[in-house]
Design a protein around this motif. Structure first.
Motif: not given
Length: 148
Positions: A23-27, A34-38, A40-52, A67-72
């Motif tokens: 999951v790209c956390t920088s998206c 860009r900040e705060p990192r928390e 970012r939509l990518g970081f929020k998606l990562y957190e939600k997927l971890c919970r699920i 992942v820091e960046c998937l270049s998307l």
């Protein structure tokens, strides 16, 4: 918790093949800070997927990895599925509030295959349109008959 009809691996599956959901956390959306990192939509998606995945039986087969960046950048939020000896998939246009249950359903299909191939019609509809590519396994399947 997201409610989903998926409570276990598909019945035809005998797999225990582990996979990674990257999951790209920088998206982030264009123009959003860009900040705060928390935030970012990518970081929020990562957190939600971890919970699920922690609450799902599928979670024992899938590592949710930031992942820091998937270049998307033109198609945020980006995710990728990968597994040793299997095809890898790359998707864009995911959203923390809308995509999580479809991602869970799709990766359940992915880990239930022996080679990672997921026919388009079997994937959840939102992940049919958001696919950006698939990559064959390293040193493996070409998808073509050797006689061609």
């Amino acid at each position: 918790m997201i409610e989903t009809a998926l409570t276990e691996l598909p019945k035809e599956s005998n797999t225990s093949r582990s996979s990674v959901l990257h999951v790209c956390t920088s998206c982030r959306l264009p123009g959003s800070p860009r900040e705060p990192r928390e935030n970012r939509l990518g970081f929020k998606l990562y957190e939600k997927l971890c919970r699920i995945f922690n609450e799902s039986p599928v979670g024992r087969y899938v590592e949710v990895r930031p992942v820091e960046c998937l270049s998307l950048c033109p198609r945020p939020c980006g995710i990728a599925f990968s597994s040793l000896g299997a095809w890898s998939y790359l998707f864009g246009d995911q959203h923390p509030d809308e995509s999580a249950s479809d991602i869970l359903e799709c990766i359940s299909l992915y880990i239930a295959t022996t080679d990672g191939l997921m026919p388009r019609q079997q994937r959840p509809k939102p992940l049919r349109a958001s696919i950006l590519g698939r990559v064959p396994p390293q040193g493996g399947i070409s998808g073509m008959d050797e006689s061609q």
